[in-house]
Design a protein around this motif. Structure first.
Motif, mmCIF file in Angstrom:
data_model
loop_
_atom_site.group_PDB
_atom_site.id
_atom_site.type_symbol
_atom_site.label_atom_id
_atom_site.label_comp_id
_atom_site.label_asym_id
_atom_site.label_seq_id
_atom_site.Cartn_x
_atom_site.Cartn_y
_atom_site.Cartn_z
ATOM 1 N N GLU A 53 43.371 15.773 21.687
ATOM 2 C CA GLU A 53 44.212 14.655 22.190
ATOM 3 C C GLU A 53 43.085 13.543 22.167
ATOM 4 O O GLU A 53 42.889 12.302 22.422
ATOM 5 C CB GLU A 53 44.624 15.198 23.483
ATOM 6 N N GLY A 80 43.189 10.103 21.471
ATOM 7 C CA GLY A 80 43.540 8.464 22.896
ATOM 8 C C GLY A 80 44.719 9.524 23.496
ATOM 9 O O GLY A 80 44.500 9.058 24.547
ATOM 10 N N ASP A 91 43.382 10.059 27.269
ATOM 11 C CA ASP A 91 43.185 9.244 28.212
ATOM 12 C C ASP A 91 44.573 9.217 29.113
ATOM 13 O O ASP A 91 44.656 9.085 30.507
ATOM 14 C CB ASP A 91 42.879 8.388 27.505
ATOM 15 N N GLN A 92 45.441 9.279 28.079
ATOM 16 C CA GLN A 92 46.760 9.042 29.317
ATOM 17 C C GLN A 92 47.362 10.088 29.867
ATOM 18 O O GLN A 92 47.926 9.801 31.044
ATOM 19 C CB GLN A 92 48.303 8.518 27.619
ATOM 20 N N LEU A 93 47.110 11.147 29.609
ATOM 21 C CA LEU A 93 46.428 12.377 30.829
ATOM 22 C C LEU A 93 45.811 12.043 32.000
ATOM 23 O O LEU A 93 46.405 12.702 32.502
ATOM 24 C CB LEU A 93 46.610 13.555 29.850
ATOM 25 N N LEU A 94 44.808 12.258 31.718
ATOM 26 C CA LEU A 94 43.916 11.679 33.178
ATOM 27 C C LEU A 94 44.262 10.166 34.143
ATOM 28 O O LEU A 94 43.970 11.025 35.344
ATOM 29 C CB LEU A 94 42.276 11.404 32.281
ATOM 30 N N VAL A 95 44.730 9.799 32.922
ATOM 31 C CA VAL A 95 45.230 8.608 33.777
ATOM 32 C C VAL A 95 46.716 9.026 35.373
ATOM 33 O O VAL A 95 47.187 8.183 35.704
ATOM 34 C CB VAL A 95 45.427 7.178 33.575
ATOM 35 N N PRO A 143 42.614 17.843 37.698
ATOM 36 C CA PRO A 143 41.842 18.909 36.657
ATOM 37 C C PRO A 143 41.961 20.193 36.328
ATOM 38 O O PRO A 143 42.446 20.383 34.769
ATOM 39 C CB PRO A 143 40.399 18.256 36.845
ATOM 40 N N ARG A 190 35.128 19.201 34.298
ATOM 41 C CA ARG A 190 34.937 18.995 34.906
ATOM 42 C C ARG A 190 34.015 17.483 34.804
ATOM 43 O O ARG A 190 34.175 15.678 35.204
ATOM 44 C CB ARG A 190 34.887 19.140 36.944
ATOM 45 N N TYR A 217 35.465 13.218 30.919
ATOM 46 C CA TYR A 217 35.563 11.713 30.550
ATOM 47 C C TYR A 217 34.649 11.038 29.553
ATOM 48 O O TYR A 217 33.479 11.690 29.770
ATOM 49 C CB TYR A 217 35.405 10.731 32.141
ATOM 50 N N LEU A 259 38.446 6.504 34.146
ATOM 51 C CA LEU A 259 38.635 7.080 33.158
ATOM 52 C C LEU A 259 36.622 7.742 32.201
ATOM 53 O O LEU A 259 36.418 8.369 31.530
ATOM 54 C CB LEU A 259 38.899 6.764 31.601
ATOM 55 N N ARG A 276 46.647 8.231 41.996
ATOM 56 C CA ARG A 276 46.675 7.613 40.662
ATOM 57 C C ARG A 276 48.216 7.639 39.725
ATOM 58 O O ARG A 276 48.397 7.214 38.808
ATOM 59 C CB ARG A 276 46.544 8.634 38.940
ATOM 60 N N TYR A 332 49.781 2.967 32.748
ATOM 61 C CA TYR A 332 48.143 2.907 31.546
ATOM 62 C C TYR A 332 48.398 2.917 30.165
ATOM 63 O O TYR A 332 49.977 3.589 29.653
ATOM 64 C CB TYR A 332 47.233 3.845 32.216
ATOM 65 N N LYS A 341 45.491 1.875 21.523
ATOM 66 C CA LYS A 341 46.109 2.411 19.953
ATOM 67 C C LYS A 341 47.619 2.949 20.814
ATOM 68 O O LYS A 341 47.097 3.374 21.684
ATOM 69 C CB LYS A 341 45.850 3.077 19.266
ATOM 70 N N SER A 357 48.977 6.085 22.460
ATOM 71 C CA SER A 357 48.893 7.459 22.785
ATOM 72 C C SER A 357 49.227 8.523 23.594
ATOM 73 O O SER A 357 49.244 8.804 24.336
ATOM 74 C CB SER A 357 47.461 6.808 23.210
ATOM 75 N N TYR A 375 52.049 11.708 22.888
ATOM 76 C CA TYR A 375 51.977 12.920 21.820
ATOM 77 C C TYR A 375 53.270 12.318 21.024
ATOM 78 O O TYR A 375 54.403 12.451 20.929
ATOM 79 C CB TYR A 375 52.306 13.836 22.683
ATOM 80 N N PHE A 405 55.713 13.171 30.711
ATOM 81 C CA PHE A 405 55.002 11.774 32.262
ATOM 82 C C PHE A 405 56.151 11.507 32.631
ATOM 83 O O PHE A 405 54.690 11.463 33.908
ATOM 84 C CB PHE A 405 55.213 10.498 30.786
ATOM 85 N N TYR A 463 54.506 12.537 36.404
ATOM 86 C CA TYR A 463 54.197 11.298 37.551
ATOM 87 C C TYR A 463 55.040 11.865 38.818
ATOM 88 O O TYR A 463 55.073 11.371 39.615
ATOM 89 C CB TYR A 463 54.254 10.024 37.238
#
Lengths: 374, 369, 597
Positions: free
Chosen positions: B200, B204, B207-211, B216, B365, B369, C397, C420, C425, C429, C431, C433, C445, C449
């Motif tokens: 992941e 990339g 990041d998409q997951l973390l936002v 966590p 944790r 990042y 991040l 969040r 976001y 590039k 990103s 799956y 997603f 959310y």
């Protein structure tokens, strides 16, 4: 004099070398892993059985039974434990507190005097079949020693009709180290030769540097040779390190010629590099190349080369498969060179097989690599 | 379990199994390894090559040699005529051992003396040499025993009644195949968990997951689940293959095996997550797994007994979760041991699982990042 | 393909002819990807003349890279012939490669080798004599401005410097024909200008012939000749002015002081006679279907508007031609379910003295700015200016070294995870799956959310409908065309109706038509009250922003509206300053102060 090709080759080799030196992961594969493997196999692995925890149940201690039990106490293989009853012993065996039981019943002494040939109950934990078999052998030895002792005491010495004299050639003390350390060399050379090269060519594709290389006036031969030479040197360096360790740390004898060892290792390294090249020519991603290299070169070098598991004991079709494993030939030569000497009848056919495999892989790589992106 | 977490777990599975390459990487190597290990990893001696050099011509030696000819452990590959033939034969691996019966054998026996028999064994593979020697010894011991009873007419003062519990025919496959359960459960679980975060990161998507509002610990559980299910699933497959294909008896209760299996897989997941929090790329994750797997397998007692290792290495094995599970799975399979019997292995393994998982959570944790 | 244009397929005649450096005749090239046959080049014939820069221009996937690789002898055509410098590129690739220079799109610099080591390698490979090297190196490094960086690892150079080093490596032995595949992609305007200066120098001083591909349409005007390629076919080959002449009299600048620029643009793009409407400063630049000035029927009644003709550009021709072809009926307007009025009041994003240090390197060095609700706010800067680092800290991040930043009043790194849910976001590039289908991505997603039940279903349907993704619902997202990948990414970022939308380089690598569509969608979101923070290195995209900051070396150089920027920093150009002028002006001033400090 045409300096072009030499210049290009020098450029490639220098570049490759700088990359090796600066990439911690190739250092890890080339030096750390061999060191680890050598230490583990040099020190850690032995199939002999010592300190066997044997439970002795002697229901009626008398001269006969105690003298029998004495055999265990004097043996280097056993660490006997006296237990009060067979029930207690069986519970201990079940709980893996002991590896086996010797059970002398209360009438053992009396019966043996009256020549009733009482049974000595021997129970071993058969889970580890190999160890169990060794235990059985040791128990037999103690029993026979006891028989002779008893006969002598009775005044009519027992002559066993067959007296076995054993000679284990090449490794009289039966040191596992002496056969494992040469074998692990094959694994190490495979690791450096195949795994590392499989990664480095795929990396050029993945990072887009291959396209830039291809468009210069460099030829396929020069690219391949430019990759081959540094990793060849790295591999021979790994070999040297391992040899020094084998000699200094593990005192493995080298009975054959050192030069022959180098020559054969060079041959095998060439084959391993060919396999690495082949894998990375077919799979241009580092991830897939690494997986394939592990499954098709590293694991077989471990299991199917005869390095730990004897090929002659494998089922026929697996034996057939081992003929496709380059490490098998190298292991055969290594064990002979180290422990026996320059036995040409072993070295020549195996070296011939290695040469054939090397030609096959390098030929295939040469055919498949063109200066095209397709 | 919240719908958010469930969605994450579903996604992890889809990501793992929709891709043909990763599906193959999870399924094919274990099956190949199972077959190779199951068949190739054996310490039993079958058809060991034996050459006989009999200088005697009497009935006694013929009788003795007959024992060897009939033994399934040996395969007679030749009868030698002179002493000079022995060395080249062994040197070129023509025979694993040569049995040499002395000239006066039968005559000596007839006079109540002993017959000298030499076993000359190729020691290049010291383990095979020891095994072969053991077979030779036990054939000769049996032979001697019979002979003594026959000639003296009296029975011996005692005889051995040897029984092997749990594995009466001492088949080493019974020992190795259950071990593969532990081995492959480790490799598969480790690779699946260690690579999932790195994959992941590289794509990339991390990041998409973390936002997203995922927490966590939810991400951690989401990443652990595929490893757990694939690891336990694949272990079950191998248990089935062991029982139905390799015919290894399963004496114990699967219900006692599974809790141990789950704890074992969890401890490996902890290690996988640790590797994955340290690696930025797939290649690093792969190397990290490799650097863990090689020593872990070697030190586990999978192929060689731990008791034979030097003390400092034995000490190291206590840190290896595979060491414990290996003992448990073998004992459940062959001994039918209940959990009260392997408690001593279970608690250290659980401790390792707790330690690796907490460490992984902490690292996750702090290095997420 | 029939074309009504008068642009010729044969090169313009005129000057005395020396033999062409490249001749392609009936070249066809197909690839097979997952059992599907893809025609990359379809019967391409073209001649490239010596001693000048020829531009190969077309959107992504037009076949530019394939054509370059064929010319370099790295691919073999299925049909047709290809001669480079008089040699058959199919039969004698080695001979061709010995004479040409080729810089691939991602030039293969060895990032773990230093600048000098990379140069040495390519000098060895190209057979440059050792005695000739010091002089050649000195010359090349001076030209690229890399003299001071010889010992630095290539991986630690900035994006622009990497490209220049790539070019230098290609030039280590001067080739007669230079092929450059998108050399300026992702490069900041200053480095871009320097790259072009190098290219001009090579043509003028060394007599080199250059074929250069690019997706930046404004670069067409810098070429002597342009080959326009689309869908594997050559649509035209001529001087760039000849292309623009095709749309002569169809380009206008519309001003309506009473109307916000976005509203004006939206109104104009609804006009049937308008092919293209693009924000430029406070005005809107319009390409009409014919030579009549655009009607203003879609503007609100009684709006004062002024329409003035402007000179056509290459881009106008490109858009006019391709929009005709692709006949798009896309929905450029996104309607969010609920009107976003939650963020009235104070600033939505505040950044105060934000610092991020990696070792002793300040990636972000005391950056401060504020973003008001409903604003499109831009972070402009070259690669490595600190945009993405700032962006990642804002999104939580990346930990902050010192300073503070809040989004909707919260620090996203320390706030509860639920906070969040208020942001959307979209990463630099693609990103999402790749091996999940469009629908699976949307499902995952939406759940992540926290959408559930009927609302989740509704939002998924909304996303599929709004972004025209229905036909692709079961397609793996990695197989989507680039434009659709981007739509999916935007859909994912919007499904939960965020108050703030973060876009990191959302349009890099996207062709001009898709970029227009994307911005139309963003504009409509801003109109509904969504606050948008966007990073970009496309200078013309700055025009879409209400306000922006320009960053370099981790610092903010200037903050303001696009107009203010152009006015203050554009310098005297004798024409209306562009955003690019402003950027270069600012950067040069910054480097000057850096040098004196």
């Amino acid at each position: 004099m045409k300096p072009g090709p030499l210049l290009r080759l020098r450029g490639m080799i220098r570049k490759e070398w700088l990359q090796v030196v600066r990439d911690p992961s190739s250092i890890a594969i080339a030096f750390f892993l061999p060191l680890l493997l050598l230490l583990i196999f040099g020190y850690g692995v032995s199939l002999d059985a010592t300190n066997i925890r044997m439970g002795l149940v002697i229901e009626q201690p008398d001269t006969a039974s105690l003298s029998f039990a004495g055999g265990f106490e004097q043996s280097a293989y056993f660490a006997p434990v006296r237990l009060a009853s067979i029930q207690e012993a069986e519970a201990a065996l079940r709980a893996s507190a002991i590896d086996g039981i010797v059970w002398l019943r209360h009438d053992f002494g009396a019966d043996s005097l009256s020549a009733q040939s009482p049974p000595i109950g021997v129970l071993v934990n058969g889970v580890d079949a190999n160890t169990a078999r060794l235990i059985e052998g040791y128990v037999q030895g103690i029993w026979f020693g006891w028989l002779e002792q008893q006969a002598e005491r009775a005044g009519r010495p027992l002559r066993s009709p067959v007296q076995l004299e054993q000679r284990i050639w090449f490794n009289p003390q039966v040191r596992s180290t002496d056969f494992l350390v040469p074998g692990i060399l094959a694994v190490i050379m495979t690791l450096i030769g195949a795994l590392l090269t499989a990664l480095v060519i795929a990396r050029e594709w993945e990072r887009g540097t291959m396209e830039s290389l291809l468009v210069t006036r460099i030829s396929v031969n020069e690219i391949l040779l430019g990759k081959l030479i540094p990793y060849f040197i790295l591999g021979m360096g790994g070999l040297l390190l391992s040899l020094v360790m084998a000699h200094v740390l593990f005192h493995v004898p080298l009975r054959g010629s050192l030069w022959l060892l180098f020559a054969v290792s060079a041959l095998f390294l060439w084959v391993a590099l060919g396999m690495g090249f082949f894998i990375s020519t077919v799979f241009r991603s580092q991830f897939v190349a690494a997986l394939v290299a592990m499954i098709s070169t590293f694991l077989p070098a471990f299991i199917l080369s005869g390095f730990i598991f004897d090929i002659r004991s494998m089922p026929a079709f697996i034996q057939g498969v081992t003929y496709l494993i380059a490490a098998r030939y190298y292991v055969a030569i290594l064990q002979t060179l180290f422990l026996v000497g320059n036995v040409w009848s072993v070295i020549l056919p195996n070296a011939a097989a290695l040469t054939a495999m090397g030609l096959f892989f390098h030929g295939l790589v040469y055919r498949k690599t063109r200066k095209r992106l397709e | 379990m919240g719908p958010r977490l469930l969605a994450l777990i579903v996604k992890e599975f889809l990501a793992l199994f929709r891709d043909r390459k990763s599906r193959l990487a999870v399924i094919v190597p274990p099956i190949l390894q199972l077959l190779i290990f199951g068949y190739a990893a054996t310490f039993d001696l079958e058809h060991a090559t034996l050459a006989i050099y009999n200088e005697d011509s009497g009935a006694f030696s013929r009788d003795l040699i007959g024992r060897f000819e009939r033994s399934p452990a040996f395969e007679v590959v030749g009868y030698l005529r002179s002493e000079e033939e022995i060395k080249p034969l062994i040197d070129r691996k023509g025979a694993l051992l040569v049995l040499r019966v002395g000239e006066q054998c039968s005559a000596n026996v007839a006079q109540g003396e002993s017959c000298a028999v030499q076993a000359l064994i190729d020691g290049r593979n010291s383990n095979t040499a020891m095994l072969a020697l053991n077979y030779v010894r036990s054939i000769i011991t049996d032979f001697n025993e019979e002979r003594i009873e026959q000639t003296t007419g009296t029975s011996l003062p005692a005889r051995l009644a040897i029984r092997a519990w749990f594995n009466p025919n001492l088949e080493s496959r019974w020992f190795i195949v259950p071990g593969i359960v532990a081995l492959l459960a480790m490799i598969v679980t480790l690779v699946v968990t260690a690579l999932s975060v790195a994959r992941e990161r590289e794509a990339g998507t991390f990041d998409q997951l973390l936002v997203t509002p995922l927490r966590p610990w939810e991400i951690l559980i989401g990443k652990a689940m595929p490893g757990l299910i694939v690891g336990v699933g694949e272990a079950s497959l191998i248990v089935a293959a062991a029982v139905y294909w390799f015919r290894v008896p399963l004496v114990g209760d699967l219900l006692t095996l599974y809790p141990a299996l789950i704890i074992y897989v969890l401890s490996i997941i902890g290690i996988g997550l640790m590797i994955s929090s340290f690696s930025a790329t797939l290649q690093q994750a792969l190397l990290g797994s490799f650097l863990f797997i090689v020593p872990a397998v070697t030190l586990s007692g999978f192929s060689t007994p731990i008791a034979n290792m030097p003390d400092f290495m034995q000490a190291l094995t206590y840190l290896d979760p595979m060491r414990y599970f290996l003992t448990i799975v073998r004992r459940v399979f062959l001994e039918g041991a209940g959990s009260e019997y392997f408690w001593n292995d279970l608690w250290p393994m659980s401790l390792i699982a707790v330690a690796t998982l907490s460490l992984a959570t902490w690292l996750f944790r702090h290095r997420m990042y | 393909m029939e074309h009504s244009t008068a642009v010729t397929d044969i090169p313009p005649q005129g000057e005395p002819q020396s033999p062409p450096v490249l001749v392609l005749d009936g070249v066809v090239k197909t690839f097979t990807v997952e059992k599907k046959r893809i025609v990359a080049l379809d019967d391409v014939s073209c001649t490239v003349r010596p001693g000048m820069v020829t531009g190969l221009i077309g959107p992504d996937g037009a076949g530019k890279t394939t054509l370059m690789r064929l010319c370099a002898g790295l691919l073999a055509p299925d049909q047709g012939t290809l001669r480079a410098l008089g040699l058959d590129a199919v039969a004698e690739p080695l001979a061709v490669q010995a004479r040409i220079g080729y810089m691939p799109q991602r030039f293969g610099l060895y990032e773990d080798l230093s600048v000098r080591e990379n140069l040495d390698l390519y000098a060895d490979l190209q057979g440059v004599a050792a005695t000739a090297r010091p002089e050649r190196y000195r010359q090349l490094l001076a030209m690229a401005g890399l003299e001071g960086f010889q010992g630095r690892l290539a991986g630690r150079l900035s994006g622009g410097m990497k490209q220049k080093l790539g070019l230098v490596c290609t030039l280590v032995r001067p080739p007669r024909l230079l092929l450059l595949d998108e050399p300026t992609v992702g490069v900041d305007p200053v480095s871009r200008r320097e790259l072009w200066q190098i290219v001009y120098h090579l043509v003028e001083a060394e007599g080199m012939s250059v074929l250069l591909s690019t997706a930046y349409l404004d670069e067409a005007e810098r070429c002597a000749e342009v080959v326009l390629i689309h869908g594997g076919r050559i649509l035209g080959h001529d001087r760039p002015q000849a292309f623009s002449r095709q749309v002569d009299g169809r380009t206008w600048l519309v001003r309506a002081p009473a109307l916000a620029k976005r509203a004006l643009q939206r109104a104009l793009s609804r006009e049937p006679a308008v092919l293209d409407a693009l924000i430029l400063g406070t005005a809107v630049r319009v390409v009409s279907r014919d030579r009549r000035p655009p009607a203003l029927s879609t503007l609100p009644a009684a709006t004062e508007a002024e329409v003035a003709p402007v000179a056509p550009r290459f881009e106008d021709y490109f858009v006019a031609t391709l929009k005709d072809e692709t006949a798009n009926g896309n929905n450029n307007h996104i309607a969010l379910g609920t009107v976003n009025s939650r963020t009235n009041g104070g600033d939505v994003i505040t950044v105060d003295n934000l610092v991020r240090r990696f070792g002793d390197f300040f990636a972000v060095d005391h950056v401060s700015f504020r973003v008001r609700p409903g604003e499109i706010f831009g972070l402009l800067g070259a690669n490595g200016a600190g945009k993405t680092t700032t962006f990642r800290m804002l999104c939580g991040l990346l930990p902050i070294t010192s300073g503070a930043c809040t989004v909707a009043g919260m620090n996203l790194r320390t706030a509860a995870a639920a906070a969040r849910a208020r942001i959307g976001y979209m990463a630099q590039k693609f990103s999402l799956y790749g091996n999940l289908t469009v629908l699976q991505n949307l499902r995952f997603f939406s759940s992540a959310y926290g959408l559930r039940g009927a609302r989740r279903r509704d939002q998924i349907d909304w996303a599929l409908a709004t972004f025209d993704l229905e036909p692709y619902a079961a397609t793996e997202s990695q197989d989507l065309p680039l434009g659709f990948k981007q739509r999916l990414a935007l859909a994912v970022a919007l499904m939960h109706e965020p108050e703030v939308l973060f876009l990191d380089e959302p349009t890099s690598g996207v062709d001009p038509l898709a970029r227009r569509e994307f911005w139309a969608q963003i504009n409509s979101l801003a109109d509904q009250g969504v606050t948008v923070l966007v990073t970009t290195h496309f200078m013309e995209e700055a025009e879409y922003c209400d306000r922006l900051v320009i960053m370099a070396d981790g610092r903010v150089l200037a903050e303001g509206t696009p107009e203010e920027m152009k006015e203050r920093h554009g310098g005297a150009q004798g024409r209306e300053a562009t955003m690019e002028d402003a950027f270069i002006g600012l950067l040069e001033a910054h480097q000057l102060t850096g040098a004196t400090a």
